[in-house]
Enzyme design. Structure first.
Site, PDB file in Angstrom:
ATOM      1  N   HIS A 320      21.000 -54.368  27.690  1.00  0.00           N
ATOM      2  CA  HIS A 320      20.011 -55.590  28.111  1.00  0.00           C
ATOM      3  C   HIS A 320      20.296 -56.679  27.722  1.00  0.00           C
ATOM      4  CE1 HIS A 320      16.050 -57.398  28.467  1.00  0.00           C
ATOM      5  NE2 HIS A 320      15.580 -57.108  27.617  1.00  0.00           N
ATOM      6  N   HIS A 366      21.473 -56.437  40.998  1.00  0.00           N
ATOM      7  CA  HIS A 366      20.344 -56.514  40.243  1.00  0.00           C
ATOM      8  C   HIS A 366      19.577 -55.455  40.402  1.00  0.00           C
ATOM      9  CE1 HIS A 366      16.632 -58.012  38.231  1.00  0.00           C
ATOM     10  NE2 HIS A 366      17.255 -58.516  37.517  1.00  0.00           N
ATOM     11  N   ASP A 421      23.288 -63.735  34.532  1.00  0.00           N
ATOM     12  CA  ASP A 421      24.294 -63.470  33.507  1.00  0.00           C
ATOM     13  C   ASP A 421      25.633 -64.045  33.924  1.00  0.00           C
ATOM     14  OD1 ASP A 421      22.484 -62.377  31.432  1.00  0.00           O
ATOM     15  OD2 ASP A 421      22.474 -60.692  32.712  1.00  0.00           O
TER      16      ASP A 421
END
Length: 483
Positions: A320, A366, A421
């Site tokens: 995560h 994603h 990210d």
């Protein structure tokens, strides 16, 4: 009747009076200025109560009535089904949670109360000399669904600053942590310890009307948000610097104070980066581990401190909260191998070597999104303005141009585009925050905004304890056999 809680025990009468004067001054002086600085604000502005808690008191009965009517008319409607694969696959895609603050669209990305990130960047108030939205303004939006005025946001900044002082025993608790204890473990430990002063826990123990739950939940959530800044700052300064933590400045915004306790407030660009970072990482629907954990633990009427500590423990998991570190390590390794050669041929060769070895390209793809993550785009635009010639950003930029085509040709991903990210680590490194093990703490400070906003509404709406039904594999087999 509104409940006004007493000031925290640590706050002196002089400091409390000073803070109240500051908040009052901000409210009275900034109303006209907010409209001059933000001409895009429309009728969606929050123009009624100037206090967030007062505005909530107005909105809650309306929302309660709306949901009561909706459930009466559609309570038995079916909105989806669950497959056995979903049960074994982490419940991905199962429609089962209420989360008011944000909804993730596969093509547009996250919407905060209906607003896209570009819309939030245009509509939400920024600092007088900045361009990025103030996280306080996003929190107001998440809680109310309304665009706040600059004066409302500045009053919220003053309120958080006034609540920020840590109890002495929490400071000592952090200081006594061994330097080998991960910063996220220290963060969770300190947030758990704040339970000592929980207004909600104390009121529940005394006995309170369930209709008042949200009022005490609100007080705890505001204290929680305010105190994450000095907690994170103390952890960072203890682990990586000289242990000296700058004091919270009462006349500054949340992001400035965060940058200041870390030791970076002398760089206005870094302060702006923190405003952007805290805003875009604050909320991402309710099904991710940190959000769902906070909601789940809160459903047992655990205080916001215990709920957020659990949320942070989920965020600390490598699946995560460590993605941006994995991306950064990938970029550093790649840079060492290819040097300054950013040609398409060289980059494609490196990527195909990576993919053919059975590995993935970190920062791309994603679970829900099928387009470029708008949170990535926001960071890219920041980099193009402030660090266009940075070698690591130039590598990130070239990957943005080349990776989607390679992944599409590879044919094993549903989304070949970059996610949030893929960019944040390079920005933090550029401004000197190089300690990768601390990056998830930044994420946690931001995510507190989203979790806290929903916890308030969970109690306001009287949502029950979460209790889904579970089955063993043998029970599932019998269910299938009887069909």
């Amino acid at each position: 009747m509104m409940i006004i809680l007493n000031a925290p025990r640590f706050m002196t009468n002089t400091r409390l009076a000073s803070t109240r004067r500051l908040a009052s001054s901000l409210l009275s002086q900034a109303s006209l200025r907010s409209r001059q600085l933000n001409p895009l604000f429309t009728s969606s502005y929050s123009t009624r109560s100037s206090s967030l808690k007062d505005r909530l008191a107005e909105l809650i009965p309306e929302k309660q009535a709306e949901i009561k009517k909706f459930r009466a008319e559609h309570g038995q409607d079916v909105i989806g089904e669950v497959t056995i694969n979903q049960m074994y696959g982490g419940a991905r895609g199962v429609r089962s949670l209420i989360w008011e603050g944000s909804v993730l669209d596969p093509n547009e990305g996250i919407r905060f109360r209906g607003y896209t990130i570009p819309e939030c960047q245009k509509l939400l108030p920024s600092s007088p000399n900045g361009k990025q939205p103030l996280p306080e303004s996003l929190f107001w939006l998440l809680v109310t669904g309304e665009i706040p005025t600059l004066s409302q946001v500045q009053a919220l900044s003053a309120d958080w600053a006034a609540r920020s002082q840590l109890p002495k025993f929490v400071e000592e608790l952090i200081d006594r942590c061994p330097p080998t204890l991960h910063p996220m473990a220290q963060f969770s430990l300190a947030v758990t310890a704040l339970e000592h002063d929980s207004a909600f826990a104390k009121a529940y123990e005394r006995g309170m009307n369930k209709h008042d739950y949200w009022k005490y939940e609100y007080e705890d959530c505001m204290d929680l948000i305010a105190k994450t800044v000095p907690i994170a700052g103390r952890i960072y300064r203890n682990l990586y610097r000289d242990g000296v933590v700058a004091p919270i400045q009462m006349d500054k915004d949340h992001s400035y104070n965060f940058a200041n306790v870390l030791g970076f407030a002398n760089n206005e660009e870094f302060v702006e980066l923190m405003r952007l970072y805290l805003t875009i990482h604050a909320d991402h629907e309710g099904g991710n581990v940190s959000a769902h954990t906070g909601h789940l633990v809160g459903s047992a009427l655990s205080s916001p401190f215990l709920s957020m500590a659990a949320s942070l423990n989920g965020l600390a998991g490598p699946l995560h909260g460590l993605a941006n570190q994995e991306v950064l390590n990938f970029l550093i390794t790649m840079k060492k191998e290819i040097g300054d050669d950013l040609s398409e041929e060289t980059i494609k060769s490196y990527l195909w070597k990576l993919l053919n070895s059975g590995r993935v390209v970190p920062g791309y793809g994603h679970a829900v999104l099928r387009k470029t993550d708008p949170r990535y785009t926001a960071q890219r635009e920041f980099a193009l303005e402030h660090l266009p010639k940075d070698p690591m950003f130039q590598l990130v930029s070239r990957l943005y141009e080349i990776v989607p085509g390679v992944l599409t040709e590879h044919g094993k991903t549903k989304n070949p585009y970059p996610n949030v990210d893929s960019h944040s680590g390079v920005l933090l490194q550029y401004y000197g925050l190089k300690e990768q093990s601390f990056y998830t703490v930044l994420f946690g400070v931001s995510r507190t905004l989203g979790v806290a906003s929903q916890l308030i509404w969970d109690r306001a709406l009287g949502l029950p304890i979460e209790r889904p039904k579970s089955f063993s594999t043998e029970a599932l087999k019998k269910m299938v056999e009887t069909k």
